[in-house]
Design a protein around this motif. Structure first.
Motif, PDB file in Angstrom:
ATOM      1  N   ARG A 170      43.585  37.652  31.346  1.00  0.00           N
ATOM      2  CA  ARG A 170      42.833  36.548  31.933  1.00  0.00           C
ATOM      3  C   ARG A 170      41.581  37.063  32.646  1.00  0.00           C
ATOM      4  NH1 ARG A 170      45.573  31.544  32.214  1.00  0.00           N
ATOM      5  NH2 ARG A 170      47.319  31.638  30.745  1.00  0.00           N
ATOM      6  N   LYS A 171      40.666  36.138  32.945  1.00  0.00           N
ATOM      7  CA  LYS A 171      39.404  36.481  33.582  1.00  0.00           C
ATOM      8  C   LYS A 171      39.605  37.114  34.951  1.00  0.00           C
ATOM      9  CE  LYS A 171      34.960  34.377  34.857  1.00  0.00           C
ATOM     10  NZ  LYS A 171      34.180  33.113  34.882  1.00  0.00           N
ATOM     11  N   LEU A 172      40.560  36.588  35.724  1.00  0.00           N
ATOM     12  CA  LEU A 172      40.820  37.092  37.073  1.00  0.00           C
ATOM     13  C   LEU A 172      42.096  37.934  37.112  1.00  0.00           C
ATOM     14  CD1 LEU A 172      39.905  33.944  39.198  1.00  0.00           C
ATOM     15  CD2 LEU A 172      38.491  35.935  38.723  1.00  0.00           C
ATOM     16  N   GLU A 173      42.320  38.694  36.061  1.00  0.00           N
ATOM     17  CA  GLU A 173      43.555  39.475  35.957  1.00  0.00           C
ATOM     18  C   GLU A 173      43.753  40.397  37.155  1.00  0.00           C
ATOM     19  OE1 GLU A 173      45.708  42.797  33.049  1.00  0.00           O
ATOM     20  OE2 GLU A 173      43.844  41.801  32.413  1.00  0.00           O
ATOM     21  N   THR A 174      42.707  41.120  37.544  1.00  0.00           N
ATOM     22  CA  THR A 174      42.841  42.088  38.638  1.00  0.00           C
ATOM     23  C   THR A 174      43.178  41.403  39.948  1.00  0.00           C
ATOM     24  OG1 THR A 174      41.254  43.574  37.571  1.00  0.00           O
ATOM     25  CG2 THR A 174      41.686  43.930  39.923  1.00  0.00           C
ATOM     26  N   LEU A 175      42.484  40.303  40.263  1.00  0.00           N
ATOM     27  CA  LEU A 175      42.725  39.588  41.521  1.00  0.00           C
ATOM     28  C   LEU A 175      44.140  39.031  41.564  1.00  0.00           C
ATOM     29  CD1 LEU A 175      41.868  38.382  44.196  1.00  0.00           C
ATOM     30  CD2 LEU A 175      40.832  36.470  42.944  1.00  0.00           C
ATOM     31  N   VAL A 176      44.568  38.386  40.510  1.00  0.00           N
ATOM     32  CA  VAL A 176      45.921  37.806  40.474  1.00  0.00           C
ATOM     33  C   VAL A 176      46.970  38.910  40.518  1.00  0.00           C
ATOM     34  CG1 VAL A 176      47.546  36.434  39.110  1.00  0.00           C
ATOM     35  CG2 VAL A 176      45.146  35.748  39.247  1.00  0.00           C
ATOM     36  N   PHE A 177      46.683  40.030  39.859  1.00  0.00           N
ATOM     37  CA  PHE A 177      47.613  41.166  39.901  1.00  0.00           C
ATOM     38  C   PHE A 177      47.769  41.683  41.332  1.00  0.00           C
ATOM     39  CE2 PHE A 177      48.500  45.721  39.771  1.00  0.00           C
ATOM     40  CZ  PHE A 177      49.630  45.753  38.966  1.00  0.00           C
ATOM     41  N   VAL A 178      46.656  41.815  42.049  1.00  0.00           N
ATOM     42  CA  VAL A 178      46.710  42.296  43.441  1.00  0.00           C
ATOM     43  C   VAL A 178      47.491  41.318  44.317  1.00  0.00           C
ATOM     44  CG1 VAL A 178      45.326  42.769  45.503  1.00  0.00           C
ATOM     45  CG2 VAL A 178      44.598  43.653  43.276  1.00  0.00           C
ATOM     46  N   LEU A 179      47.238  40.020  44.162  1.00  0.00           N
ATOM     47  CA  LEU A 179      47.968  39.018  44.934  1.00  0.00           C
ATOM     48  C   LEU A 179      49.458  39.060  44.621  1.00  0.00           C
ATOM     49  CD1 LEU A 179      45.501  35.982  44.634  1.00  0.00           C
ATOM     50  CD2 LEU A 179      45.850  37.460  46.618  1.00  0.00           C
ATOM     51  N   SER A 180      49.793  39.328  43.368  1.00  0.00           N
ATOM     52  CA  SER A 180      51.204  39.442  42.977  1.00  0.00           C
ATOM     53  C   SER A 180      51.854  40.652  43.633  1.00  0.00           C
ATOM     54  CB  SER A 180      51.322  39.541  41.455  1.00  0.00           C
ATOM     55  OG  SER A 180      50.781  38.400  40.819  1.00  0.00           O
ATOM     56  N   ILE A 181      51.114  41.755  43.718  1.00  0.00           N
ATOM     57  CA  ILE A 181      51.643  42.953  44.387  1.00  0.00           C
ATOM     58  C   ILE A 181      51.889  42.674  45.864  1.00  0.00           C
ATOM     59  CG2 ILE A 181      51.103  45.323  45.069  1.00  0.00           C
ATOM     60  CD1 ILE A 181      51.884  44.943  42.115  1.00  0.00           C
ATOM     61  N   VAL A 182      51.009  41.884  46.489  1.00  0.00           N
ATOM     62  CA  VAL A 182      51.206  41.514  47.889  1.00  0.00           C
ATOM     63  C   VAL A 182      52.506  40.717  48.043  1.00  0.00           C
ATOM     64  CG1 VAL A 182      50.255  40.230  49.855  1.00  0.00           C
ATOM     65  CG2 VAL A 182      48.727  41.532  48.370  1.00  0.00           C
ATOM     66  N   MET A 183      52.854  39.921  47.041  1.00  0.00           N
ATOM     67  CA  MET A 183      54.129  39.197  47.082  1.00  0.00           C
ATOM     68  C   MET A 183      55.302  40.170  47.155  1.00  0.00           C
ATOM     69  SD  MET A 183      53.672  36.084  44.347  1.00  0.00           S
ATOM     70  CE  MET A 183      52.121  35.198  44.186  1.00  0.00           C
ATOM     71  N   PHE A 184      55.231  41.242  46.390  1.00  0.00           N
ATOM     72  CA  PHE A 184      56.300  42.246  46.440  1.00  0.00           C
ATOM     73  C   PHE A 184      56.334  42.949  47.799  1.00  0.00           C
ATOM     74  CE2 PHE A 184      55.667  41.988  41.782  1.00  0.00           C
ATOM     75  CZ  PHE A 184      56.971  41.690  41.422  1.00  0.00           C
ATOM     76  N   VAL A 185      55.176  43.122  48.409  1.00  0.00           N
ATOM     77  CA  VAL A 185      55.114  43.709  49.755  1.00  0.00           C
ATOM     78  C   VAL A 185      55.815  42.780  50.752  1.00  0.00           C
ATOM     79  CG1 VAL A 185      53.582  44.419  51.633  1.00  0.00           C
ATOM     80  CG2 VAL A 185      53.012  44.997  49.267  1.00  0.00           C
ATOM     81  N   ILE A 186      55.586  41.469  50.603  1.00  0.00           N
ATOM     82  CA  ILE A 186      56.256  40.496  51.468  1.00  0.00           C
ATOM     83  C   ILE A 186      57.769  40.562  51.271  1.00  0.00           C
ATOM     84  CG2 ILE A 186      56.619  38.018  51.847  1.00  0.00           C
ATOM     85  CD1 ILE A 186      53.646  37.618  51.242  1.00  0.00           C
ATOM     86  N   ALA A 187      58.204  40.633  50.025  1.00  0.00           N
ATOM     87  CA  ALA A 187      59.637  40.735  49.744  1.00  0.00           C
ATOM     88  C   ALA A 187      60.230  41.990  50.383  1.00  0.00           C
ATOM     89  CB  ALA A 187      59.870  40.752  48.232  1.00  0.00           C
TER      90      ALA A 187
END
Length: 233
Positions: A150-167
């Protein structure tokens, strides 16, 4: 209509949650006697202590239920837009919706069950935390997969990693050894020599509950933001 739904899901629930917290803090103060008036503190006071006694309209709990009800809009939006992406993603979307309902249920239960029932209250807190860990992780997996190419692959990937940090942060809170003796109070000696017991700052279980609740809101915002970015861009 699709993008509008994602926008409502992104902005409305956090605003409702803020109203819940402000109303709850006000209810807490109103319930105290004049000689004991003080501000509500997330360091020492439990979420259930925001709730007024029976027979009084519980506006804070109504707004909290509204927050969870509106937060389901993100699950609806995600399913509408990505249910046909792949069979695996469809299954994860269903699991995410189920975990969202489970997390809302146990969060609301924490607001209804007093800490005088020590084991039951602690048990519900642990289940709430475990549910949030699973929910946040599942959503992270969903958006890591959806963002590929996707166009914003990097941004969405980083936000997803932050979700794992929250977990991970929630998991660390749950394994805090101090939770085993959370009900221990501090002995305080007044100027006249009289002694009394009071809650330490922070009061470990009360503070832990608030951290998990706020992390849950942050997890939701990240999920709603990823959903919006995937649809809008």
């Amino acid at each position: 209509m699709i993008i509008e739904l994602a926008q409502i899901a992104l902005f409305a629930p956090p605003a409702i949650f803020l109203l819940y917290f402000l109303l709850g803090s006000g209810q807490f103060q109103a319930a105290l006697k004049d000689d004991r008036k003080r501000m509500f503190s997330i360091l020492t006071d439990f979420p259930y202590e925001m709730m007024p006694k029976k027979g009084i309209k519980n506006y804070a709990l109504i707004f909290l239920a509204g927050y969870f009800l509106l937060s389901l809009l993100t699950n609806v939006s995600m399913f509408i837009n990505f249910y046909d992406y792949a069979p695996t993603i469809t299954g994860l979307l269903i699991i995410s919706a189920f975990l969202s309902l489970a997390y809302a249920f146990f969060n609301l239960r924490i607001h209804k069950l007093t800490a005088s029932l020590e084991k039951s209250h602690l048990g519900r807190f642990f289940v709430m935390g475990l549910t949030l860990i699973l929910l946040t992780s599942i959503n992270g997996i969903i958006f890591i997969n959806l963002s590929r190419g996707r166009k914003l692959e990097t941004l969405v990937f980083v936000l997803s990693i932050v979700m794992f940090v929250i977990a991970l942060a929630v998991a660390i809170i749950l394994v805090n050894p101090r939770l085993k003796t959370w009900a221990k109070l501090e002995k305080v000696v007044d100027e006249d020599g009289a002694s009394s017991l009071k809650r330490p700052k922070p009061f470990v279980l009360a503070f832990s509950e608030w951290i998990v609740i706020f992390l849950g809101v942050l997890s939701y915002i990240l999920t709603a933001l990823c959903n919006y970015l995937m649809i809008g861009y």
